[in-house]
Design a protein around this motif. Structure first.
Motif, short mmCIF file in Angstrom:
data_model
loop_
_atom_site.label_atom_id
_atom_site.label_comp_id
_atom_site.label_asym_id
_atom_site.label_seq_id
_atom_site.Cartn_x
_atom_site.Cartn_y
_atom_site.Cartn_z
N ASP A 190 1.06 -1.15 0.17
CA ASP A 190 -0.06 0.08 -0.14
C ASP A 190 0.77 1.20 0.21
N ILE A 191 0.45 2.28 -0.77
CA ILE A 191 1.21 3.64 -0.69
C ILE A 191 0.18 4.65 -0.33
N PHE A 192 0.59 5.45 0.77
CA PHE A 192 -0.14 6.49 1.35
C PHE A 192 0.83 7.68 0.89
N ILE A 193 0.03 8.87 0.18
CA ILE A 193 0.84 9.93 -0.21
C ILE A 193 0.25 10.87 0.80
N LEU A 194 1.44 11.50 1.33
CA LEU A 194 1.21 12.77 2.35
C LEU A 194 1.65 13.51 1.89
N GLN A 233 -1.44 0.75 -6.56
CA GLN A 233 -1.02 0.43 -4.96
C GLN A 233 -1.50 1.69 -4.07
N ILE A 234 -1.84 2.55 -4.79
CA ILE A 234 -1.87 4.11 -3.90
C ILE A 234 -3.34 3.94 -3.48
N VAL A 235 -3.42 4.04 -1.95
CA VAL A 235 -4.61 4.26 -1.21
C VAL A 235 -5.27 5.49 -1.22
N GLY A 236 -4.45 6.42 -1.00
CA GLY A 236 -5.04 7.69 -0.92
C GLY A 236 -4.04 8.98 -0.89
N VAL A 237 -4.67 10.16 -0.95
CA VAL A 237 -3.97 11.43 -0.73
C VAL A 237 -4.31 12.06 0.74
#
Length: 572
Positions: free
Chosen positions: A28-32, A62-66
């Motif tokens: 999972d990738i979380f964009i901060l 894989q991006i979960v969200g921003v």
């Protein structure tokens, strides 16, 4: 498969602004944050700079969200470009989301995006293996939040922009108890704002700044012009309060200000102390100078540019004149200091008086060294990653972290594309980096301006352009019309007749030599003209103009041009 954490900065390190960090937890990738930065002087013609997310394109599924920390451009400015490519949910506080929507709706490619989710300090979002929660922080805009991502290996905490201010109003207060809870639960990595690491002395509280603004208003009898960043809601509230306390009315000037103010008022994050406080530019004409406050805002450098236009008479509504007080409430970055000094000089020439908060008080939305160490002591992280600032600022924050007891080998001063990996068995370490450049926005162009174009713009700005137009008949191997030489921004033509004549002779010779060559090649001809002219002009002037050969071919029998031009290739 064992668990793994990877932290990748896409911006915000060794630079000011453009905050964007990817936290990978297993798959999972979380964009901060998803911010932009405004260009320095060397990026000629560039409007804004956003992160390069080629790596994310390859891992889009894989991006979960921003997850957004606050509503300033350095945290939300790149969002329209991001959501036009990646259809992922966006999370933030109510005000942050409303400001993000304004940004997104203004972009033709992104305006249909509507996957926004409002969160607050009590929100927990369960993503299966990971849980994302939030905590209140103090900044110059309401509802700023830090982000805590709970993973199988411990919590990763991202502070966003923050400071500690014991006098902060309710919308701006830090939840100290919540910080203590997060720290007690164990923090494997702290990613923390460093922008104030070089500050000295005790920073002014926002109450002190509000009192200063009100004192300036009360002590001046004429018109007041205030320069402020549009998204600094706290400063705008202080200006409204001071205007109301001194029986003045406020005129809003600035492209973004009206929307931001109306949005903040609708959400009750910005209050009008009196109902009729705001007036239009037309209504302002009916006010006496002692009743008038003009609020000039915009993006980072725009309030200063607005003051320049007012001082030189270029603004169609306002002209700064004798008896005015100009109050600069923005704290200029190092890159802006020269520009601010020139602006102040222009204002003084009009007979007006200039005051700046930065002259009397140290104001900042970012924590001073003691604030940064307090955050470190709340969190007690195993590993520490300073972000948000140039290298010297990150390095200073690293020194502050060492003073709190964090070992030097547990502190990472990163650059864009660095990959910090931790799996619980091996200490966090720097793995193979990915390539992360800058994406430059120029008008409607996204990423179509590269180093070559910027180089040519820089040369044009410094040494100008030199154009040689020649008409040839290739079949007869002769020049039909002698070269016509033109220059812009290089030399004054009338005073350089000999130079122009010699250049014309040199072009004639180079073209004829190529025509006489059995293996004639257009590319070789234009390159030959460029090289010979370049050497000659540098010998004579010590300058390197952009040289643009324009070679046109005609057929004398048909008396019709065949349209061979070299404009495009000349700039490559």
């Amino acid at each position: 498969m064992s668990d793994q954490i990877r932290i990748i900065p896409f911006g915000g390190v060794r630079e000011n602004g453009k905050n964007m960090y990817a936290l990978e937890v297993n798959e999972d990738i979380f964009i901060l944050d998803c911010g932009l930065k405004y260009p320095e002087n060397e990026l000629l013609g560039i409007d804004v700079v956003i992160p390069d997310w080629n790596y994310l394109r390859e891992h889009a599924d894989q991006i979960v969200g921003v997850f957004l920390t606050h509503g300033h451009a350095d945290a939300i400015g790149a969002l329209p470009y991001f959501v036009s490519e990646f259809d992922v949910p966006v999370f933030g506080s109510k005000l942050t989301i409303e400001l993000a929507k304004i940004n997104v709706e203004g972009d033709p490619k992104a305006k249909k995006f509507n996957d926004f989710h409002v969160v607050d300090a009590d929100t927990e979002i369960d993503f299966g293996v990971e849980t994302v929660s939030f905590f209140k922080t103090t900044h110059t805009i309401p509802e700023s939040l830090g982000i805590a991502v709970k993973t199988p290996l411990g919590q990763v905490v991202y502070t966003g922009d923050f400071k500690f201010d014991q006098t902060a109003a309710p919308f701006y207060q830090t939840d100290l108890a919540r910080l203590g809870e997060i720290g007690k639960a164990g923090v494997v990595a702290l990613v923390s704002d460093s922008a104030g690491a070089e500050q000295y002395g005790s920073p002014a509280t926002e109450k002190q700044i509000g009192d200063f603004v009100q004192d300036q208003f009360a002590g001046h009898e004429g018109r007041i012009i205030v320069a402020s960043v549009a998204s600094n809601i706290l400063r705008i509230q202080q200006i409204f309060n001071a205007a109301a306390a001194t029986a003045r009315r406020v005129v809003l000037m600035g492209h973004d200000l009206e929307k931001i103010v109306r949005t903040a008022m609708r959400l009750n994050k910005l209050e009008l102390p009196v109902e009729d406080l705001l007036v239009t530019p037309k209504e302002m004409k009916q006010l006496s100078p002692e009743e008038t406050v003009i609020l000039a805002t915009g993006r980072m450098g725009e309030p200063i540019k607005a003051l320049q236009r007012m001082a030189t008479g270029e603004d169609r509504y306002i002209r700064i004149s004798e008896g005015d007080l100009v109050l600069i409430t923005t704290t200029p970055s190092h890159a802006m200091e020269t520009n601010v000094a020139k602006t102040r000089d222009l204002i003084f020439r009009t007979g007006a008086h200039v005051e700046a908060i930065a002259d009397s008080l140290r104001s900042s939305g970012h924590g001073a060294p003691s604030d940064l160490q307090l955050m470190l002591n709340f969190m007690h992280p195993d590993y520490f990653i300073p972000i948000q600032g140039e290298y010297r600022v990150l390095n200073r924050h690293a020194q502050l972290a060492k003073e709190t007891g964090i070992p030097a080998d547990h502190i990472f001063i990163t650059q864009r594309g660095d990959s910090l990996i931790y799996d619980g068995d091996v200490p966090m370490h720097l793995a193979e980096s990915i390539e992360v450049g800058n994406t430059m926005i120029d008008g409607i162009g996204v990423g179509d301006i590269g180093n070559i174009v910027l180089r040519d713009r820089k040369i044009l700005s410094e040494d100008g352009i030199f154009i040689a137009v020649v008409t040839i008949d290739r079949k007869k191997k002769k020049i039909i019309a002698q070269p016509k030489i033109t220059s812009r921004g290089f030399v004054y033509v009338k005073a350089s007749r000999d130079l122009m004549h010699e250049a014309s002779e040199l072009v004639t010779k180079a073209v004829q030599n190529n025509l006489d060559n059995k293996e004639f090649d257009w590319g070789h001809l234009k390159q030959d003209v460029r090289e010979q002219l370049g050497r000659y002009l540098f010998d004579q002037t010590k300058r390197h103009p952009v040289i643009l050969p324009v070679i046109m071919e005609v057929n004398q029998h048909a008396h019709r041009p065949r349209g061979k031009r070299s404009d495009k290739q000349a700039t490559e």
